[in-house]
Design a protein around this motif. Structure first.
Motif, PDB file in Angstrom:
ATOM      1  N   PRO A  73      34.081  32.720 -31.440  1.00  0.00           N
ATOM      2  CA  PRO A  73      33.638  32.852 -30.052  1.00  0.00           C
ATOM      3  C   PRO A  73      33.807  34.295 -29.583  1.00  0.00           C
ATOM      4  CG  PRO A  73      35.812  31.898 -30.124  1.00  0.00           C
ATOM      5  CD  PRO A  73      35.342  31.981 -31.558  1.00  0.00           C
ATOM      6  N   SER A  74      33.038  34.662 -28.576  1.00  0.00           N
ATOM      7  CA  SER A  74      33.151  36.005 -28.030  1.00  0.00           C
ATOM      8  C   SER A  74      34.305  36.079 -27.043  1.00  0.00           C
ATOM      9  CB  SER A  74      31.853  36.393 -27.314  1.00  0.00           C
ATOM     10  OG  SER A  74      31.651  35.557 -26.178  1.00  0.00           O
ATOM     11  N   GLN A  75      34.815  37.279 -26.810  1.00  0.00           N
ATOM     12  CA  GLN A  75      35.886  37.477 -25.828  1.00  0.00           C
ATOM     13  C   GLN A  75      35.412  37.044 -24.451  1.00  0.00           C
ATOM     14  OE1 GLN A  75      38.993  38.286 -25.931  1.00  0.00           O
ATOM     15  NE2 GLN A  75      39.284  38.987 -28.041  1.00  0.00           N
ATOM     16  N   ALA A  76      34.127  37.294 -24.152  1.00  0.00           N
ATOM     17  CA  ALA A  76      33.579  36.923 -22.842  1.00  0.00           C
ATOM     18  C   ALA A  76      33.608  35.405 -22.648  1.00  0.00           C
ATOM     19  CB  ALA A  76      32.149  37.447 -22.713  1.00  0.00           C
ATOM     20  N   GLU A  77      33.269  34.664 -23.720  1.00  0.00           N
ATOM     21  CA  GLU A  77      33.281  33.198 -23.652  1.00  0.00           C
ATOM     22  C   GLU A  77      34.689  32.676 -23.408  1.00  0.00           C
ATOM     23  OE1 GLU A  77      32.107  29.330 -26.459  1.00  0.00           O
ATOM     24  OE2 GLU A  77      31.911  31.376 -27.243  1.00  0.00           O
ATOM     25  N   LEU A  78      35.661  33.254 -24.121  1.00  0.00           N
ATOM     26  CA  LEU A  78      37.047  32.835 -23.955  1.00  0.00           C
ATOM     27  C   LEU A  78      37.567  33.195 -22.567  1.00  0.00           C
ATOM     28  CD1 LEU A  78      39.577  31.615 -25.164  1.00  0.00           C
ATOM     29  CD2 LEU A  78      40.106  33.818 -26.190  1.00  0.00           C
ATOM     30  N   LYS A  79      37.249  34.409 -22.092  1.00  0.00           N
ATOM     31  CA  LYS A  79      37.690  34.849 -20.771  1.00  0.00           C
ATOM     32  C   LYS A  79      37.138  33.952 -19.683  1.00  0.00           C
ATOM     33  CE  LYS A  79      37.635  38.825 -17.628  1.00  0.00           C
ATOM     34  NZ  LYS A  79      37.129  40.202 -17.404  1.00  0.00           N
ATOM     35  N   GLN A  80      35.862  33.580 -19.809  1.00  0.00           N
ATOM     36  CA  GLN A  80      35.222  32.719 -18.816  1.00  0.00           C
ATOM     37  C   GLN A  80      35.898  31.348 -18.761  1.00  0.00           C
ATOM     38  OE1 GLN A  80      31.080  31.975 -19.629  1.00  0.00           O
ATOM     39  NE2 GLN A  80      30.684  31.180 -17.582  1.00  0.00           N
ATOM     40  N   THR A  81      36.251  30.814 -19.927  1.00  0.00           N
ATOM     41  CA  THR A  81      36.907  29.505 -19.976  1.00  0.00           C
ATOM     42  C   THR A  81      38.302  29.572 -19.368  1.00  0.00           C
ATOM     43  OG1 THR A  81      35.704  29.048 -22.031  1.00  0.00           O
ATOM     44  CG2 THR A  81      37.513  27.576 -21.472  1.00  0.00           C
ATOM     45  N   THR A 128      39.766  23.273 -24.692  1.00  0.00           N
ATOM     46  CA  THR A 128      38.695  24.187 -25.091  1.00  0.00           C
ATOM     47  C   THR A 128      39.245  25.576 -25.379  1.00  0.00           C
ATOM     48  OG1 THR A 128      37.070  22.990 -23.752  1.00  0.00           O
ATOM     49  CG2 THR A 128      36.513  25.251 -24.379  1.00  0.00           C
ATOM     50  N   LEU A 178      39.028  27.587 -28.928  1.00  0.00           N
ATOM     51  CA  LEU A 178      38.438  28.920 -29.021  1.00  0.00           C
ATOM     52  C   LEU A 178      39.422  29.907 -29.633  1.00  0.00           C
ATOM     53  CD1 LEU A 178      36.574  29.150 -25.570  1.00  0.00           C
ATOM     54  CD2 LEU A 178      35.557  28.833 -27.838  1.00  0.00           C
ATOM     55  N   ARG A 234      39.525  29.310 -33.368  1.00  0.00           N
ATOM     56  CA  ARG A 234      38.346  29.829 -34.057  1.00  0.00           C
ATOM     57  C   ARG A 234      38.396  31.351 -34.178  1.00  0.00           C
ATOM     58  NH1 ARG A 234      33.649  27.290 -30.682  1.00  0.00           N
ATOM     59  NH2 ARG A 234      32.484  28.992 -31.699  1.00  0.00           N
TER      60      ARG A 234
END
Length: 414
Positions: A19-27, A75, A79, A82
């Motif tokens: 996963p991207s850092q942006a995806e993790l940060k958003q979650t 989630t 992340l 992964r």
């Protein structure tokens, strides 16, 4: 006589994209917002209760947000896993097998029952063929992702079915002497031996011969996923509550009053009462932490199930601060009293006399024994027109040091 040989390996297996850092940060941001909403709504619910009011809709709203928090935290944990896997080189680096001859022969046998000369490498006296090593690792990796205990505990590979360990119970004598005094023999330490329960876990998925012939499925990935699901479920139950008969001895069976409480030379896992007849109290969770010797607290974690965790999220300290805290940034788990929390749905729910919460250094406390090699026996006869793939793996486990662990028992101890 055919020579037994464990193949060097094989097939590359594709890992999920990191996963991207942006995806993790958003979650994580969504998780923290949900927790802020939860605190506001939960406090409002408590205020109404103090006034003698009971708002069912408000209680339902709190529980819904609590459930959302659980989903978001899970989630975040997935992340993080992964990302860690990708950083460790978990993604596929190539599609060429390391041992193409054995891999090709294994695939041909699984699909059509062909037995090529190169399959002799994987033959064993007890029947069936050893899976290619890389495929074996893939199942183990997926089991690690599925089983919290495999993530927490120490895993010991072995070429034998069982495993025994010696423990030093102390007893060495000593004494003070002068310069010219005699040095008589002193007492020697006492050693005790402990064996770990083990057994064979199996899965027996089926596919029609027509599907295998037409190549409509990737036989390796399909078989690995089927086996992984069954193995993970059975292992998960055994690591927590298994009785040790033809299976691992579960960690809860070593708790004071449990079936294996007297099995370990160091004694049983000690318990801390929850402080209420059918609930967990905030003070008791703190007592649980400090009941563990300081030397074991550095790498300690909590272990509980999702329903119990939902109740724990509502606990506060004397200053009104919530004890549970969500992930603040990438790579950090949710915490309770500053210690990470692992979820395992095989842990008991909160109920009178149950053991819904554990705390300790699980890597030093619990040992999983993995008999190296997963074996597959192709059976096209038993259930025509299906071809069965009888897949087995030997697994054991048990507590190796009860002093590293503590359990909470629901009750007042009176």
């Amino acid at each position: 006589m055919k020579q037994k040989f464990i193949p060097r390996g094989v097939m590359a297996v594709r890992a999920e994209a990191a996963p991207s850092q942006a995806e993790l940060k958003q979650t994580i941001e969504a998780l923290n917002k949900a927790f802020a909403d939860f605190k506001t709504e939960h406090q409002q619910q408590l205020d109404e209760v103090k006034k003698g009011n009971h708002d069912a809709l408000q209680a339902l709203k709190v529980e819904r947000i609590n459930s959302d928090i659980g989903s978001l935290q899970k989630t975040v944990d997935e992340l993080n896993m992964r990302m860690a896997s990708a950083q460790m080189g978990g993604a596929t680096t190539g599609n060429s097998p390391k041992d193409p001859e054995y891999t090709s022969a294994f695939q041909a046998h699984m699909r059509k029952g062909e037995v090529q000369a190169s399959m002799n490498k994987g033959a064993a006296e007890e029947g069936g063929y050893l899976t290619p090593v890389e495929w074996d690792r893939t199942i183990t990796d997926r089991l690690r992702e599925e089983s919290p205990m495999r993530q927490l505990a120490r895993v010991q590979p072995t070429s034998k079915a069982g495993w025994k360990k010696l423990f030093n119970l102390g007893g060495t004598g000593s004494g003070w002497v002068g310069e010219t005094d005699a040095r008589p023999e002193t007492a020697t330490p006492t050693l005790a031996e402990l064996g770990f329960g083990h057994g064979e876990i199996y899965a027996n998925p089926a596919a029609t011969q027509q599907i295998l012939d037409d190549g409509e499925i990737n036989i390796e990935s399909w078989l690995a996923s089927e086996v992984e699901a069954e193995f993970a479920e059975q292992e998960g139950i055994a690591f927590i509550s298994g009785d040790g008969a033809k299976k691992p001895a579960g960690i809860l069976t070593y708790v004071e009053g449990g079936a294996n409480a007297a099995k370990h030379p160091f004694g049983a896992i000690k318990v801390v009462n929850s402080g209420a007849a059918a609930a967990i109290t905030a003070d008791a969770t703190l007592d649980l932490v400090y009941s563990l010797p300081k030397k074991f607290r550095q790498n300690a974690r909590f272990l509980t199930n999702n329903l119990s965790l939902a109740a724990i999220r509502k606990l506060k300290d004397g200053q009104g601060n919530y004890l549970w805290q969500p992930s603040a940034q990438a790579g950090q788990p949710a915490t309770l009293h500053g210690y990470g929390i692992a979820e395992d749905e095989n842990m008991p729910d909160i109920a009178a006399n149950s053991l819904p919460l554990m705390f300790g250094d699980f890597r030093r406390g619990y040992l999983i024994i993995d008999r190296m090699g997963i074996r597959v026996l192709r059976d096209p006869y038993t259930k025509k027109p299906y071809v069965l793939f009888y897949t087995t793996k030997r697994v054991g486990g048990g507590v190796q040091n009860p002093e590293c662990l503590r359990a909470m028992k629901v009750g007042t101890g009176e």
